[in-house]
Motif scaffolding. Structure first.
Motif, mmCIF file in Angstrom:
data_model
loop_
_atom_site.group_PDB
_atom_site.id
_atom_site.type_symbol
_atom_site.label_atom_id
_atom_site.label_comp_id
_atom_site.label_asym_id
_atom_site.label_seq_id
_atom_site.Cartn_x
_atom_site.Cartn_y
_atom_site.Cartn_z
ATOM 1 N N THR A 9 0.784 -1.116 0.009
ATOM 2 C CA THR A 9 -0.016 -0.222 -0.214
ATOM 3 C C THR A 9 0.948 1.408 0.047
ATOM 4 O OG1 THR A 9 -1.913 -1.119 1.255
ATOM 5 C CG2 THR A 9 -1.872 1.279 1.159
ATOM 6 N N LEU A 10 1.770 1.276 0.906
ATOM 7 C CA LEU A 10 2.794 2.331 0.863
ATOM 8 C C LEU A 10 3.506 2.730 -0.362
ATOM 9 C CD1 LEU A 10 3.859 4.532 2.680
ATOM 10 C CD2 LEU A 10 5.824 2.913 3.077
ATOM 11 N N ARG A 11 4.044 1.406 -1.121
ATOM 12 C CA ARG A 11 4.660 1.637 -2.380
ATOM 13 C C ARG A 11 3.545 2.200 -3.559
ATOM 14 N NH1 ARG A 11 6.633 -4.377 -2.434
ATOM 15 N NH2 ARG A 11 7.189 -4.528 0.008
ATOM 16 N N ASN A 12 2.323 1.788 -3.649
ATOM 17 C CA ASN A 12 1.410 2.371 -4.377
ATOM 18 C C ASN A 12 1.267 3.803 -4.137
ATOM 19 O OD1 ASN A 12 0.832 -0.132 -5.827
ATOM 20 N ND2 ASN A 12 -0.384 -0.886 -4.204
ATOM 21 N N ARG A 13 1.263 4.313 -2.725
ATOM 22 C CA ARG A 13 0.839 5.597 -2.418
ATOM 23 C C ARG A 13 1.877 6.368 -2.889
ATOM 24 N NH1 ARG A 13 1.027 7.942 3.706
ATOM 25 N NH2 ARG A 13 0.801 10.203 3.131
ATOM 26 N N ALA A 14 3.343 5.930 -2.890
ATOM 27 C CA ALA A 14 4.389 6.653 -3.139
ATOM 28 C C ALA A 14 4.490 6.944 -4.946
ATOM 29 C CB ALA A 14 5.780 5.972 -2.926
ATOM 30 N N VAL A 15 4.123 5.863 -5.369
ATOM 31 C CA VAL A 15 4.011 5.857 -7.125
ATOM 32 C C VAL A 15 2.934 7.080 -7.275
ATOM 33 C CG1 VAL A 15 3.424 4.669 -8.994
ATOM 34 C CG2 VAL A 15 4.860 3.780 -7.514
ATOM 35 N N GLY A 16 1.574 6.897 -6.650
ATOM 36 C CA GLY A 16 0.701 7.803 -7.006
ATOM 37 C C GLY A 16 0.875 9.245 -6.493
ATOM 38 N N MET A 17 1.723 9.396 -5.569
ATOM 39 C CA MET A 17 2.240 10.943 -5.266
ATOM 40 C C MET A 17 3.124 11.341 -6.555
ATOM 41 S SD MET A 17 3.230 10.343 -1.327
ATOM 42 C CE MET A 17 3.671 11.963 -1.097
ATOM 43 N N ASP A 26 10.607 14.831 -2.395
ATOM 44 C CA ASP A 26 9.906 15.245 -1.668
ATOM 45 C C ASP A 26 8.766 14.091 -1.394
ATOM 46 O OD1 ASP A 26 10.262 17.846 -1.971
ATOM 47 O OD2 ASP A 26 8.900 18.455 -3.343
ATOM 48 N N VAL A 27 8.719 13.071 -2.322
ATOM 49 C CA VAL A 27 8.069 11.908 -1.731
ATOM 50 C C VAL A 27 8.634 11.196 -0.529
ATOM 51 C CG1 VAL A 27 7.149 9.780 -2.544
ATOM 52 C CG2 VAL A 27 7.036 11.763 -3.959
ATOM 53 N N ALA A 28 10.035 11.118 -0.866
ATOM 54 C CA ALA A 28 10.945 10.374 -0.032
ATOM 55 C C ALA A 28 10.907 10.991 1.560
ATOM 56 C CB ALA A 28 12.333 10.318 -0.376
ATOM 57 N N LYS A 29 10.760 12.252 1.545
ATOM 58 C CA LYS A 29 10.788 12.918 2.483
ATOM 59 C C LYS A 29 9.495 12.901 3.459
ATOM 60 C CE LYS A 29 11.857 17.769 4.683
ATOM 61 N NZ LYS A 29 12.198 19.259 4.167
ATOM 62 N N THR A 30 8.448 12.890 2.591
ATOM 63 C CA THR A 30 7.081 12.759 3.189
ATOM 64 C C THR A 30 6.841 11.391 3.852
ATOM 65 O OG1 THR A 30 6.043 14.436 1.573
ATOM 66 C CG2 THR A 30 4.613 12.992 2.756
ATOM 67 N N LEU A 31 7.298 10.441 3.226
ATOM 68 C CA LEU A 31 7.072 8.909 3.562
ATOM 69 C C LEU A 31 8.093 8.576 4.439
ATOM 70 C CD1 LEU A 31 5.847 7.548 0.260
ATOM 71 C CD2 LEU A 31 4.508 8.321 1.973
ATOM 72 N N GLU A 32 9.162 9.429 4.695
ATOM 73 C CA GLU A 32 10.413 9.274 5.346
ATOM 74 C C GLU A 32 10.880 7.769 5.058
ATOM 75 O OE1 GLU A 32 8.926 8.999 9.526
ATOM 76 O OE2 GLU A 32 8.955 10.970 9.608
ATOM 77 N N LYS A 33 11.290 7.996 3.567
ATOM 78 C CA LYS A 33 11.931 6.721 3.076
ATOM 79 C C LYS A 33 13.331 7.207 2.307
ATOM 80 C CE LYS A 33 8.984 3.346 4.100
ATOM 81 N NZ LYS A 33 9.398 2.279 5.014
ATOM 82 N N TRP A 42 9.618 3.673 -8.322
ATOM 83 C CA TRP A 42 8.941 4.195 -9.453
ATOM 84 C C TRP A 42 9.463 3.617 -10.839
ATOM 85 C CZ3 TRP A 42 5.468 6.900 -11.239
ATOM 86 C CH2 TRP A 42 5.509 7.692 -12.668
ATOM 87 N N ALA A 43 10.743 2.981 -10.744
ATOM 88 C CA ALA A 43 11.255 2.129 -11.861
ATOM 89 C C ALA A 43 10.479 1.071 -12.350
ATOM 90 C CB ALA A 43 12.805 2.127 -11.804
ATOM 91 N N ARG A 44 10.297 0.360 -11.085
ATOM 92 C CA ARG A 44 9.602 -0.701 -11.150
ATOM 93 C C ARG A 44 7.932 -0.694 -11.924
ATOM 94 N NH1 ARG A 44 9.579 -4.142 -5.715
ATOM 95 N NH2 ARG A 44 8.027 -5.452 -6.890
ATOM 96 N N ASN A 45 7.394 0.527 -11.610
ATOM 97 C CA ASN A 45 5.895 0.841 -11.969
ATOM 98 C C ASN A 45 6.184 1.252 -13.324
ATOM 99 O OD1 ASN A 45 3.296 2.008 -11.538
ATOM 100 N ND2 ASN A 45 4.221 3.839 -12.202
ATOM 101 N N ARG A 46 7.071 1.817 -13.843
ATOM 102 C CA ARG A 46 7.347 2.250 -15.310
ATOM 103 C C ARG A 46 7.651 1.188 -16.068
ATOM 104 N NH1 ARG A 46 11.460 7.058 -16.407
ATOM 105 N NH2 ARG A 46 10.397 6.999 -18.236
ATOM 106 N N ARG A 47 8.213 0.263 -15.591
ATOM 107 C CA ARG A 47 8.480 -1.199 -16.207
ATOM 108 C C ARG A 47 7.213 -2.039 -16.411
ATOM 109 N NH1 ARG A 47 13.688 -0.922 -13.682
ATOM 110 N NH2 ARG A 47 12.859 -2.556 -12.083
ATOM 111 N N GLY A 48 6.189 -1.646 -15.538
ATOM 112 C CA GLY A 48 5.118 -2.379 -15.501
ATOM 113 C C GLY A 48 5.121 -3.584 -14.616
ATOM 114 N N GLN A 49 6.022 -3.531 -13.811
ATOM 115 C CA GLN A 49 6.287 -4.852 -12.709
ATOM 116 C C GLN A 49 5.335 -4.514 -11.587
ATOM 117 O OE1 GLN A 49 10.382 -4.652 -11.989
ATOM 118 N NE2 GLN A 49 11.007 -5.639 -13.877
#
Length: 208
Positions: A9-17, A26-33, A42-49
């Motif tokens: 869920t957190l990963r999908n949220r990061a991609v959505g942001m 800013d996403v990394a700072k917001t999610l403290e990652k 993001w790279a995995r999402n762009r590759r359709g993984q």
């Protein structure tokens, strides 16, 4: 923190942001990652993984159940260095290094490599003589002890002592470490190949 420690869920949220227009920093700072983690998602999402956990990802564990049993059985036994344990495991088909064995003993089991305590190597007759000596003089006063002249000998060493540095026992309790018998006065030689065992103690009584 890596991907395995984050929920899907957190990963999908990061991609959505990111899709919503937020920069990855800013996403990394917001999610403290870590930024690197966000970039990987993001790279995995762009590759359709799929952003879910990868089954069987990562290096297989070298410390299997069988390896744990072999290492645990070495506790309290003599001549069981991490090097020898690793050699034993390799002969059984497990590619375990002595560093891995050392880490498992120290960090997982909480064991320590103890030096074996020394105790006199005595025969039953010598033990009996020592006990009788103490019993017979249990109530001696100072004047009686002044009549005793304590002397000693300097015999040649016949039994070479083992290296205390290498003769260690891994254990979680020092009281469970088996002692090492040592000869206080080893056999002495006359130079002709004949040996005789000298007494651990010799006393001479002087007349008052």
């Amino acid at each position: 923190m890596n991907v395995k420690n984050s929920s899907e869920t957190l990963r999908n949220r990061a991609v959505g942001m990111i899709i919503g227009g937020m920069v990855q920093k800013d996403v990394a700072k917001t999610l403290e990652k870590p930024l690197r983690t966000i970039q990987r998602w993001w790279a995995r999402n762009r590759r359709g993984q799929d952003l879910g956990h990868k089954v069987g990802a990562g290096r297989p564990k070298t410390i299997t159940r069988e390896v744990k049993i072999v290492i645990s059985k070495s506790l309290g036994k003599i001549c069981q260095s991490t090097r020898k344990i690793a050699i034993k495991l390799k002969r059984k088909g497990y590619g375990i290094s002595k560093s891995t064995v050392h880490r498992y003993l120290k960090e997982t089991i909480g064991a320590t490599a103890y030096k074996r305590p020394k105790i006199p190597k005595l025969t039953e007759k010598q033990r009996e003589n020592r006990l009788n000596f103490c019993i017979e003089r249990e109530n001696w006063n100072l004047d009686e002890w002044k009549r005793v002249l304590w002397s000693d000998e300097s015999p040649y060493e016949l039994f070479h002592p083992s290296s205390a540095q290498n003769d260690r026992v891994w254990s979680t309790d020092s009281s469970k470490v088996p002692p090492r018998e040592v000869i206080k006065k080893p056999a002495k030689s006359d130079g002709l190949g004949h040996y005789e065992l000298s007494w651990p103690l010799r006393i001479t009584f002087r007349s008052s």
